[in-house]
Design a protein around this motif. Structure first.
Motif, PDB file in Angstrom:
ATOM      1  N   ASN A  53       0.890  -1.042  -0.128  1.00 16.64           N
ATOM      2  CA  ASN A  53       0.144   0.085   0.218  1.00 16.64           C
ATOM      3  C   ASN A  53       0.953   1.248  -0.031  1.00 16.64           C
ATOM      4  O   ASN A  53       1.258   1.665   0.870  1.00 16.64           O
ATOM      5  N   GLU A  54       1.144   1.686  -1.206  1.00 11.09           N
ATOM      6  CA  GLU A  54       1.835   2.952  -1.325  1.00 11.09           C
ATOM      7  C   GLU A  54       1.514   4.356  -1.085  1.00 11.09           C
ATOM      8  O   GLU A  54       0.248   4.224  -0.821  1.00 11.09           O
ATOM      9  N   PRO A  55       2.162   5.312  -0.908  1.00 10.79           N
ATOM     10  CA  PRO A  55       1.633   6.446  -0.733  1.00 10.79           C
ATOM     11  C   PRO A  55       0.482   7.080  -1.744  1.00 10.79           C
ATOM     12  O   PRO A  55       0.379   6.604  -3.038  1.00 10.79           O
ATOM     13  N   GLY A  56      -0.563   7.267  -1.251  1.00  9.96           N
ATOM     14  CA  GLY A  56      -1.687   7.598  -1.729  1.00  9.96           C
ATOM     15  C   GLY A  56      -3.063   6.683  -1.397  1.00  9.96           C
ATOM     16  O   GLY A  56      -3.952   6.898  -2.058  1.00  9.96           O
ATOM     17  N   SER A  57      -2.626   5.533  -0.772  1.00  7.83           N
ATOM     18  CA  SER A  57      -3.639   4.459  -0.640  1.00  7.83           C
ATOM     19  C   SER A  57      -4.567   4.862   0.237  1.00  7.83           C
ATOM     20  O   SER A  57      -4.191   5.563   1.209  1.00  7.83           O
ATOM     21  N   ALA A  58      -5.695   4.605   0.045  1.00 14.32           N
ATOM     22  CA  ALA A  58      -6.813   4.795   1.082  1.00 14.32           C
ATOM     23  C   ALA A  58      -6.927   4.030   2.195  1.00 14.32           C
ATOM     24  O   ALA A  58      -6.620   2.790   2.265  1.00 14.32           O
ATOM     25  N   PRO A  59      -7.515   4.541   3.395  1.00 19.69           N
ATOM     26  CA  PRO A  59      -7.765   3.637   4.345  1.00 19.69           C
ATOM     27  C   PRO A  59      -8.609   2.664   4.740  1.00 19.69           C
ATOM     28  O   PRO A  59      -8.369   1.767   5.418  1.00 19.69           O
ATOM     29  N   ASN A  60      -9.330   2.984   3.582  1.00 22.32           N
ATOM     30  CA  ASN A  60     -10.560   1.422   3.351  1.00 22.32           C
ATOM     31  C   ASN A  60     -10.308   0.945   2.315  1.00 22.32           C
ATOM     32  O   ASN A  60     -11.108  -0.049   1.819  1.00 22.32           O
ATOM     33  N   SER A  61      -9.050   0.987   1.780  1.00 19.49           N
ATOM     34  CA  SER A  61      -8.444   0.002   0.623  1.00 19.49           C
ATOM     35  C   SER A  61      -8.686  -1.383   0.709  1.00 19.49           C
ATOM     36  O   SER A  61      -8.323  -1.901   2.010  1.00 19.49           O
ATOM     37  N   GLY A  62      -9.028  -2.362  -0.176  1.00 19.68           N
ATOM     38  CA  GLY A  62      -9.087  -3.697  -0.106  1.00 19.68           C
ATOM     39  C   GLY A  62      -7.980  -4.280  -1.006  1.00 19.68           C
ATOM     40  O   GLY A  62      -7.348  -3.439  -1.382  1.00 19.68           O
ATOM     41  N   THR A  63      -8.019  -5.450  -1.081  1.00 25.51           N
ATOM     42  CA  THR A  63      -6.912  -6.325  -2.088  1.00 25.51           C
ATOM     43  C   THR A  63      -7.170  -5.930  -3.387  1.00 25.51           C
ATOM     44  O   THR A  63      -8.332  -5.568  -3.951  1.00 25.51           O
ATOM     45  N   ARG A  64      -5.984  -5.530  -4.050  1.00 31.91           N
ATOM     46  CA  ARG A  64      -6.044  -4.798  -5.389  1.00 31.91           C
ATOM     47  C   ARG A  64      -4.739  -4.800  -6.051  1.00 31.91           C
ATOM     48  O   ARG A  64      -3.587  -5.326  -5.284  1.00 31.91           O
ATOM     49  N   LEU A  65      -4.860  -4.550  -7.315  1.00 29.34           N
ATOM     50  CA  LEU A  65      -3.477  -4.433  -8.083  1.00 29.34           C
ATOM     51  C   LEU A  65      -3.107  -2.861  -7.871  1.00 29.34           C
ATOM     52  O   LEU A  65      -3.759  -2.105  -8.134  1.00 29.34           O
ATOM     53  N   VAL A  66      -1.771  -2.780  -7.715  1.00 25.89           N
ATOM     54  CA  VAL A  66      -1.163  -1.483  -7.372  1.00 25.89           C
ATOM     55  C   VAL A  66       0.355  -1.494  -8.183  1.00 25.89           C
ATOM     56  O   VAL A  66       0.822  -2.084  -8.630  1.00 25.89           O
ATOM     57  N   THR A  67       0.558   0.069  -8.360  1.00 26.24           N
ATOM     58  CA  THR A  67       1.781   0.484  -8.967  1.00 26.24           C
ATOM     59  C   THR A  67       2.802   0.600  -7.960  1.00 26.24           C
ATOM     60  O   THR A  67       2.450   1.430  -6.945  1.00 26.24           O
ATOM     61  N   LEU A  68       3.806   0.230  -8.096  1.00 29.96           N
ATOM     62  CA  LEU A  68       5.003   0.253  -6.932  1.00 29.96           C
ATOM     63  C   LEU A  68       5.651   1.536  -7.168  1.00 29.96           C
ATOM     64  O   LEU A  68       5.909   2.118  -8.285  1.00 29.96           O
ATOM     65  N   ASP A  69       5.920   2.130  -5.974  1.00 25.38           N
ATOM     66  CA  ASP A  69       6.683   3.442  -5.832  1.00 25.38           C
ATOM     67  C   ASP A  69       7.946   3.304  -6.384  1.00 25.38           C
ATOM     68  O   ASP A  69       8.601   2.344  -6.392  1.00 25.38           O
ATOM     69  N   ASP A  70       8.701   4.248  -7.031  1.00 24.67           N
ATOM     70  CA  ASP A  70      10.046   4.236  -7.554  1.00 24.67           C
ATOM     71  C   ASP A  70      10.882   3.745  -6.454  1.00 24.67           C
ATOM     72  O   ASP A  70      11.873   2.986  -6.626  1.00 24.67           O
ATOM     73  N   LEU A  71      10.570   4.617  -5.388  1.00 29.04           N
ATOM     74  CA  LEU A  71      11.933   3.780  -4.110  1.00 29.04           C
ATOM     75  C   LEU A  71      11.591   2.569  -3.659  1.00 29.04           C
ATOM     76  O   LEU A  71      12.546   1.812  -3.556  1.00 29.04           O
ATOM     77  N   THR A  72      10.404   2.069  -3.681  1.00 29.49           N
ATOM     78  CA  THR A  72      10.178   0.606  -3.538  1.00 29.49           C
ATOM     79  C   THR A  72      10.941  -0.337  -4.623  1.00 29.49           C
ATOM     80  O   THR A  72      11.580  -1.303  -4.239  1.00 29.49           O
ATOM     81  N   ARG A  73      10.798   0.183  -5.674  1.00 28.22           N
ATOM     82  CA  ARG A  73      11.577  -0.636  -6.823  1.00 28.22           C
ATOM     83  C   ARG A  73      13.113  -0.552  -6.564  1.00 28.22           C
ATOM     84  O   ARG A  73      13.673  -1.513  -6.881  1.00 28.22           O
ATOM     85  N   ARG A  74      13.614   0.499  -6.196  1.00 28.74           N
ATOM     86  CA  ARG A  74      15.044   0.916  -5.888  1.00 28.74           C
ATOM     87  C   ARG A  74      15.480  -0.091  -4.919  1.00 28.74           C
ATOM     88  O   ARG A  74      16.525  -0.701  -5.029  1.00 28.74           O
ATOM     89  N   ASP A  75      14.747  -0.016  -3.855  1.00 29.30           N
ATOM     90  CA  ASP A  75      15.071  -1.017  -2.655  1.00 29.30           C
ATOM     91  C   ASP A  75      15.089  -2.470  -3.081  1.00 29.30           C
ATOM     92  O   ASP A  75      15.733  -3.132  -2.443  1.00 29.30           O
ATOM     93  N   ALA A  76      14.309  -2.751  -4.147  1.00 28.10           N
ATOM     94  CA  ALA A  76      14.299  -4.202  -4.251  1.00 28.10           C
ATOM     95  C   ALA A  76      15.338  -4.642  -5.496  1.00 28.10           C
ATOM     96  O   ALA A  76      15.284  -5.630  -6.088  1.00 28.10           O
ATOM     97  N   SER A  77      15.885  -3.415  -6.121  1.00 28.36           N
ATOM     98  CA  SER A  77      16.842  -3.871  -7.198  1.00 28.36           C
ATOM     99  C   SER A  77      17.718  -4.598  -7.081  1.00 28.36           C
ATOM    100  O   SER A  77      18.109  -5.518  -7.965  1.00 28.36           O
ATOM    101  N   ARG A  78      18.571  -4.876  -5.983  1.00 30.73           N
ATOM    102  CA  ARG A  78      19.535  -5.822  -5.896  1.00 30.73           C
ATOM    103  C   ARG A  78      19.199  -7.147  -6.033  1.00 30.73           C
ATOM    104  O   ARG A  78      19.767  -8.090  -6.762  1.00 30.73           O
ATOM    105  N   ASP A  79      17.980  -7.490  -5.551  1.00 29.77           N
ATOM    106  CA  ASP A  79      17.435  -8.940  -5.611  1.00 29.77           C
ATOM    107  C   ASP A  79      16.763  -9.062  -7.126  1.00 29.77           C
ATOM    108  O   ASP A  79      16.989 -10.538  -7.365  1.00 29.77           O
ATOM    109  N   PHE A  80      16.831  -8.237  -7.986  1.00 25.67           N
ATOM    110  CA  PHE A  80      16.328  -8.331  -9.386  1.00 25.67           C
ATOM    111  C   PHE A  80      17.473  -8.190 -10.605  1.00 25.67           C
ATOM    112  O   PHE A  80      17.324  -8.184 -11.361  1.00 25.67           O
TER     113      PHE A  80
END
Length: 640
Positions: free
Chosen positions: A162-189
């Motif tokens: 649940n990245e920035p902008g997510s609503a407090p009542n949000s349910g299970t869904r498809l989301v777009t990942l924040d660029d910082l999240t993807r940078r943090d995962a970059s070593r694994d990929f």
């Protein structure tokens, strides 16, 4: 098992927080709470519904659950699990998939029914995702909801995905990942470009329905986002702040992750404190910088208005405190990092004698020496000390494949020009070219490619050290075995690394050892390299007399500096020395412009280094001390 400040809430903390000495202790507590839920449900003949997380944070929790299963009979037969999230698209057998992660770290080692494992499906056609997410929610609801949900926290403040902008009542869904999240995962990929841009995640609203929620965070690099989540205003920009609205939440932290909470970082603002020498120095530095007033201009009104009235009452007047702290900071500054000969050294950070010291500068990677303390390195060499540099690892991971081909092309042309048989080089070039053409993200290089990359970095390191003024016999390439072994196994013995380091230390018998002291990532190369040095010195101190005169100084890397109140030796640099340091860094051409692992900072390493040291100098100036071009800072390690 020591728990620090259990569930202690101050006027700054908006959720209950438990702080433990380290992540091992905290993880055992969380695992036992999960086990208690499982056992209680078993006793009632019910299923335990667990919400599980992935990433580095819960790994030790799962390890303790496995131990409880194998050694204390904890059964998972009545357990049904729901994972928070999964990358999309993602094959379940991919190394980076959360299916693989959960199997490796928990499910393959306990007696859980595979039919009871629920993880978002990263293989679905896009058209089926919405229905899948709805069914995921319904299944949780039909089972009576999650009994306990464990969470980590990302540096964006995300919980689940649940990245920035997510609503407090949000349910299970498809989301777009924040660029910082993807940078943090970059070593694994094997690079950010290979990290999926989307994920399927439980929503904030889904998480909120859990009967118990535990958010865990370890290490210094989570401290800032933890502070915002615990003490900040509720905001969609930091989804973890929504947890402040839930009555069933607890944050479980280690001391490093909790370090920026007000009661630890600035306790005088949160409660009545016992004023130690260390705390006084930290508070006065903070007060000066917060009010933008030099230390010597701080008044009793300044102290009283900022939670420090008791300090003035006990240790005042204010000006006496100001003078004391000003002098302590002034005494950290020295242009003689190896000690100034023939002077009274009682107020200096280093000893005057011996005038010429034996010194080893340990560099975890082949460029940390010049990036992190290049100005001090140059100063020590200029002042005639017997200085050695030891490059602890080859750094071969951080070389572009293109550089391998470029160097092989040079070798082929050179051999051809000199009339040397080039067939073996051509074969190696073609072999490497074929490997790179079919190389998968994060694929480990072949042994010969690793050797070529190591040679590239070795040549650059020699050029840098030679530029500083070292002879070749004072440049050591340890190539510690753990570095390459760690590419194939996460459990690596450090014994031969320690023995090799002991041999080098015995050969030089240093009066000073400089080592990298940035431990924000406890699994990073710098931390392992420091552990090797420390263990080597601890063992030598039991047998070797020269170690009694050996001081260990720690430096930090290009990203951040020691806080001013912790600095024990500050080495000022002139504009000319800053330029010389920059030229030494430039010798590491494979790391210039765009390194393989740049982190989340777009600046080149030499720019980061200069900005860091100029910022330290600016802070010293703002505190009312001398105004220097740059300052490199060090902290002395205290042996027990």
């Amino acid at each position: 098992m020591a728990r620090l400040n259990l569930l202690e809430e101050t006027r700054f903390e908006k959720v209950p927080v438990s702080v433990y000495a380290n992540k091992e202790e905290a993880s055992k507590v969380v695992a036992n709470r999960i086990a208690a839920v499982i056992r209680k449900k078993q006793a009632n003949g019910e299923h335990a519904i667990l919400g599980l997380a992935t990433g580095a944070t819960p790994v030790k929790v799962y390890a303790e659950l496995i131990r409880l299963h194998k050694e204390e009979g904890l059964s998972f037969k009545n357990v049904i699990t729901f994972n928070l999230d999964e990358y999309f698209p993602m094959q379940p057998d991919a190394i980076q998939s959360y299916v693989t992660f959960m199997n490796k770290n928990l499910f393959d080692h306990v007696d859980i029914d595979q039919a009871n494992i629920n993880i978002p499906d990263g293989t679905l056609p896009a058209s089926e995702i919405a229905a899948f997410c709805l069914a995921y929610e319904q299944k949780i609801s039909e089972l009576g909801g999650l009994d306990i949900q464990i969470l980590g926290i990302g540096r964006t403040g995300h919980i689940g995905f649940n990245e920035p902008g997510s609503a407090p009542n949000s349910g299970t869904r498809l989301v777009t990942l924040d660029d910082l999240t993807r940078r943090d995962a970059s070593r694994d990929f094997g690079g950010k470009e290979n990290v999926p841009t989307k994920a399927i995640t439980m929503g904030v609203g889904t998480i909120f329905k859990a009967k118990e929620i535990i958010l865990m965070a370890w290490s210094e690099n989570k401290a800032e986002i933890v502070r915002k989540a615990v003490e900040g205003e509720i905001s969609s920009e930091i989804p973890a702040t929504y947890l402040q609205l839930n009555d069933n939440v607890e944050f479980v932290l280690d001391t490093e992750a909790a370090s920026l909470l007000t009661r630890f970082d600035k306790p005088w603002l949160a409660e009545d404190v016992e004023w130690t020498e260390t705390l006084i120095k930290k508070a006065v530095v903070w007060l000066s910088l917060a009010l933008h007033k030099p230390i010597l201009k701080l008044t009793e009104e300044d102290y009283n208005a900022n939670g420090m009235a008791k300090l003035v009452t006990e240790s005042g007047p204010a000006y006496a405190i100001n003078i004391k702290i000003f002098n302590e900071l002034q005494h950290t500054i020295t242009g003689w990092p190896g000690g100034k000969p023939n002077v009274d050294d009682s107020q200096r950070p280093e000893r005057a004698n011996p005038a010429k010291k034996n010194i080893i500068l340990f560099s975890p990677h082949p460029d940390d020496d010049v990036i992190s303390m290049g100005g001090t390195f140059i100063r020590l060499a200029d002042q005639g000390h017997n200085i050695h540099v030891a490059y602890q690892t080859s750094g071969n991971t951080a070389v572009w494949d293109d550089d391998v081909l470029r160097y092989l092309e040079f070798a082929e042309d050179f051999a051809d020009t000199m009339g040397i048989d080039v067939s073996s080089i051509r074969n190696l070039y073609q072999e490497s070219n074929d490997i790179f053409a079919n190389k998968k993200p994060n694929q480990i290089d072949t042994e010969i490619v690793r050797k070529i990359k190591a040679m590239i970095r070795k040549g650059e390191a020699i050029a840098g050290a030679r530029f500083v003024g070292l002879a070749n016999d004072h440049i050591h390439f340890q190539d510690l075995p753990f570095y390459d072994r760690g590419k194939f196994s996460k459990t690596v013995s450090l014994e031969d690394d320690i023995v090799q380091t002991m041999e080098l230390l015995r050969a030089v018998k240093p009066h000073q050892v400089f080592a990298a002291g940035d431990f924000a990532d406890p699994h990073g190369t710098h931390k392992v390299c420091f552990d090797v040095i420390l263990e080597a010195l601890i063992r030598l101190r039991q047998t070797d007399e020269w170690t009694k005169d050996c001081w260990l100084w720690l430096y930090r890397g290009a990203w951040h500096e020691y806080p001013i109140h912790e600095i024990e030796m500050a080495v000022p640099l002139s504009p000319q020395e800053v330029k010389r340091k920059r030229l030494a860094i430039f010798k590491h051409q494979s790391q210039k412009d765009l390194p393989v692992y740049p982190g989340d900072d777009a600046r080149e390493f030499w720019v980061r280094a200069e900005d860091r040291t100029s910022e330290t100098a600016r802070l010293y100036d703002e505190l009312g001390l001398a105004n220097y071009e740059a300052i490199e800072a060090f902290v002395r390690w205290k042996f027990n």
